[in-house]
Design an enzyme around this catalytic site. Sequence first.
Site, PDB file in Angstrom:
ATOM      1  N   ILE A 113      23.452   9.209 -16.251  1.00 22.74           N
ATOM      2  CA  ILE A 113      22.669   7.967 -16.384  1.00 22.74           C
ATOM      3  C   ILE A 113      22.536   7.497 -17.829  1.00 22.74           C
ATOM      4  O   ILE A 113      22.071   6.385 -18.078  1.00 22.74           O
ATOM      5  CB  ILE A 113      21.267   8.071 -15.741  1.00 22.74           C
ATOM      6  CG1 ILE A 113      20.427   9.177 -16.395  1.00 22.74           C
ATOM      7  CG2 ILE A 113      21.364   8.276 -14.248  1.00 22.74           C
ATOM      8  CD1 ILE A 113      18.949   9.095 -16.018  1.00 22.74           C
ATOM      9  N   TYR A 134       7.363  15.872 -21.601  1.00 21.82           N
ATOM     10  CA  TYR A 134       7.793  15.299 -20.313  1.00 21.82           C
ATOM     11  C   TYR A 134       6.998  14.023 -20.004  1.00 21.82           C
ATOM     12  O   TYR A 134       7.568  12.973 -19.731  1.00 21.82           O
ATOM     13  CB  TYR A 134       7.613  16.348 -19.211  1.00 21.82           C
ATOM     14  CG  TYR A 134       7.774  15.827 -17.796  1.00 21.82           C
ATOM     15  CD1 TYR A 134       8.988  15.280 -17.365  1.00 21.82           C
ATOM     16  CD2 TYR A 134       6.710  15.889 -16.883  1.00 21.82           C
ATOM     17  CE1 TYR A 134       9.124  14.809 -16.053  1.00 21.82           C
ATOM     18  CE2 TYR A 134       6.849  15.429 -15.582  1.00 21.82           C
ATOM     19  CZ  TYR A 134       8.051  14.890 -15.176  1.00 21.82           C
ATOM     20  OH  TYR A 134       8.184  14.415 -13.889  1.00 21.82           O
ATOM     21  N   LYS A 165       8.411  10.236 -19.886  1.00 18.28           N
ATOM     22  CA  LYS A 165       8.336   9.485 -18.621  1.00 18.28           C
ATOM     23  C   LYS A 165       7.581   8.163 -18.843  1.00 18.28           C
ATOM     24  O   LYS A 165       7.958   7.127 -18.321  1.00 18.28           O
ATOM     25  CB  LYS A 165       7.645  10.316 -17.529  1.00 18.28           C
ATOM     26  CG  LYS A 165       8.464  11.491 -17.008  1.00 18.28           C
ATOM     27  CD  LYS A 165       9.741  11.099 -16.288  1.00 18.28           C
ATOM     28  CE  LYS A 165       9.494  10.406 -14.954  1.00 18.28           C
ATOM     29  NZ  LYS A 165      10.761  10.139 -14.221  1.00 18.28           N
TER      30      LYS A 165
HETATM   31  N1  LIG Z   1       8.744  17.381  -8.585  1.00 23.42           N
HETATM   32  C1  LIG Z   1       7.508  16.925  -8.785  1.00 23.42           C
HETATM   33  O1  LIG Z   1       6.501  17.613  -8.535  1.00 23.42           O
HETATM   34  C2  LIG Z   1       7.287  15.510  -9.283  1.00 23.42           C
HETATM   35  C3  LIG Z   1       5.979  15.042  -9.411  1.00 23.42           C
HETATM   36  C4  LIG Z   1       5.768  13.739  -9.856  1.00 23.42           C
HETATM   37  C5  LIG Z   1       6.859  12.924 -10.165  1.00 23.42           C
HETATM   38  N2  LIG Z   1       8.117  13.406 -10.054  1.00 23.42           N
HETATM   39  C6  LIG Z   1       9.233  12.502 -10.379  1.00 23.42           C
HETATM   40  O2  LIG Z   1      10.006  12.335  -9.207  1.00 23.42           O
HETATM   41  C7  LIG Z   1      11.369  12.113  -9.548  1.00 23.42           C
HETATM   42  C8  LIG Z   1      12.241  13.059  -8.741  1.00 23.42           C
HETATM   43  O3  LIG Z   1      11.868  14.394  -9.036  1.00 23.42           O
HETATM   44  P1  LIG Z   1      12.590  15.633  -8.341  1.00 23.42           P
HETATM   45  O4  LIG Z   1      11.608  16.742  -8.338  1.00 23.42           O
HETATM   46  O5  LIG Z   1      13.268  15.194  -7.090  1.00 23.42           O
HETATM   47  O6  LIG Z   1      13.712  15.951  -9.464  1.00 23.42           O
HETATM   48  P2  LIG Z   1      14.986  16.892  -9.342  1.00 23.42           P
HETATM   49  O7  LIG Z   1      14.953  17.682  -8.089  1.00 23.42           O
HETATM   50  O8  LIG Z   1      15.113  17.619 -10.650  1.00 23.42           O
HETATM   51  O9  LIG Z   1      16.176  15.843  -9.210  1.00 23.42           O
HETATM   52  C9  LIG Z   1      16.708  15.142 -10.292  1.00 23.42           C
HETATM   53  C10 LIG Z   1      18.209  15.029 -10.110  1.00 23.42           C
HETATM   54  O10 LIG Z   1      18.773  14.311 -11.214  1.00 23.42           O
HETATM   55  C11 LIG Z   1      19.929  15.019 -11.650  1.00 23.42           C
HETATM   56  N3  LIG Z   1      20.309  14.739 -13.034  1.00 23.42           N
HETATM   57  C12 LIG Z   1      20.016  15.491 -14.125  1.00 23.42           C
HETATM   58  N4  LIG Z   1      20.584  14.957 -15.219  1.00 23.42           N
HETATM   59  C13 LIG Z   1      21.253  13.848 -14.812  1.00 23.42           C
HETATM   60  C14 LIG Z   1      22.041  12.869 -15.484  1.00 23.42           C
HETATM   61  N5  LIG Z   1      22.254  12.927 -16.815  1.00 23.42           N
HETATM   62  N6  LIG Z   1      22.575  11.869 -14.766  1.00 23.42           N
HETATM   63  C15 LIG Z   1      22.370  11.802 -13.440  1.00 23.42           C
HETATM   64  N7  LIG Z   1      21.628  12.692 -12.747  1.00 23.42           N
HETATM   65  C16 LIG Z   1      21.080  13.699 -13.430  1.00 23.42           C
HETATM   66  C17 LIG Z   1      19.529  16.461 -11.455  1.00 23.42           C
HETATM   67  O11 LIG Z   1      20.632  17.342 -11.528  1.00 23.42           O
HETATM   68  P3  LIG Z   1      20.378  18.890 -11.966  1.00 23.42           P
HETATM   69  O12 LIG Z   1      19.521  19.487 -10.913  1.00 23.42           O
HETATM   70  O13 LIG Z   1      21.770  19.447 -12.006  1.00 23.42           O
HETATM   71  O14 LIG Z   1      19.713  18.842 -13.306  1.00 23.42           O
HETATM   72  C18 LIG Z   1      18.884  16.405 -10.073  1.00 23.42           C
HETATM   73  O15 LIG Z   1      19.838  16.483  -9.034  1.00 23.42           O
HETATM   74  C19 LIG Z   1      11.441  12.270 -11.071  1.00 23.42           C
HETATM   75  O16 LIG Z   1      11.383  10.999 -11.659  1.00 23.42           O
HETATM   76  C20 LIG Z   1      10.186  13.039 -11.434  1.00 23.42           C
HETATM   77  O17 LIG Z   1       9.772  12.720 -12.748  1.00 23.42           O
HETATM   78  C21 LIG Z   1       8.362  14.683  -9.607  1.00 23.42           C
END
Ligand SMILES: NC(=O)c1ccc[n+]([C@@H]2O[C@H](COP(=O)([O-])OP(=O)(O)OC[C@H]3O[C@@H](n4cnc5c(N)ncnc54)[C@H](OP(=O)(O)O)[C@@H]3O)[C@@H](O)[C@H]2O)c1
Length: 287
Positions: free
Chosen positions: A35, A119, A123
């Site tokens: 991205i 973080y 964000k």
């Molecule tokens: N998890 C929580 O508790 C939580 C809470 C509040 C908000 N959020 C927000 O919700 C959203 C989704 O979170 P999630 O937990 O689903 O995250 P996640 O499981 O870490 O998914 C993020 C994805 O993006 C990929 N990615 C990493 N670097 C990239 C790049 N340069 N280009 C394209 N893709 C890339 C990751 O690959 P890799 O795995 O290989 O790095 C992963 O597949 C995020 O915006 C996060 O800030 C999450």
Amino acid sequence: MVWVIGDKGMLGTELSLALEKAGLGHVGSDREVDITDRVALEGFAEGKRIKWMANCAAYTAEDEPELCQRLNVEGAAEIAKLAERMGAGLIHISTDYVFDGNGERPYREDDETNPAGVYGRTKRDGELEVLKNCKNSFVMRTAWLYGRHGSNFVHTMVRLMNERESVRVVDDQRGSPTWAKDFAEMIAAFIRVADSGKNMSPGVYHYTNEGDVTWREFAQAIYEEGRRLGVITKDCAVIPCATEEYPTKARRPAYSVLDKTKIKDALGMKAPEWKASLRKFLSEWAP
Ligand SMILES: NC(=O)c1ccc[n+]([C@@H]2O[C@H](COP(=O)([O-])OP(=O)(O)OC[C@H]3O[C@@H](n4cnc5c(N)ncnc54)[C@H](OP(=O)(O)O)[C@@H]3O)[C@@H](O)[C@H]2O)c1
């Protein structure tokens, strides 16, 4: 066509499934389309009729500030600029970590942000880039996500509770456990409603499951439901502890309950209650 960015992550996987269920055409990309690489993003979009982009990619490692900056700020900006050039709508996912957690009532979308760590700051800066660079953008903040894919609190608790006689869990941080599947279905509903012609105001929206608990109370519910459903097969005590006894790299907000009135009014729908969703999630997992 909806483009799910970060489609192999916890939320991205659920969002692809939710779009499928809602009958919305979608394509997805993950790390293979970086991205932060404008050419790669444009190359992927070429020839596809992208009407919406949903950015679920993020980087959370507190001790890697440069990578957090690249992904959460510069990547978000690239996506927003591309959405604007293509005339697409953008749903950009963000977090409760943009707040300092010193609040005493649910945070509203226009409450002042004050992130405590790398973080959260990146964000927050990413949100600002999105809102600045794409007119039709919707920043959706959520918190305490868990789901089938990827590591998360529920997975960790179930594993530990099957291994140990007791687990210590912090009892002085409050938030709303949120099933990624519920959040994904809300995003799909949002796109459907916007596509039907309803004018959705661009800006920030909050979404979590309904209700709030401490991590210890959440762990206790995981234990009780998990035991009942056979996902947890032995006795385990949940012992409360304080945040100082369990240091983490990123300081978690002590209070991260989000006010969901705006999104509920916009969609005319309720958010499922956290415990009912936890029960459904664990039932899907049960042997
Ligand atoms: N998890 C929580 O508790 C939580 C809470 C509040 C908000 N959020 C927000 O919700 C959203 C989704 O979170 P999630 O937990 O689903 O995250 P996640 O499981 O870490 O998914 C993020 C994805 O993006 C990929 N990615 C990493 N670097 C990239 C790049 N340069 N280009 C394209 N893709 C890339 C990751 O690959 P890799 O795995 O290989 O790095 C992963 O597949 C995020 O915006 C996060 O800030 C999450």
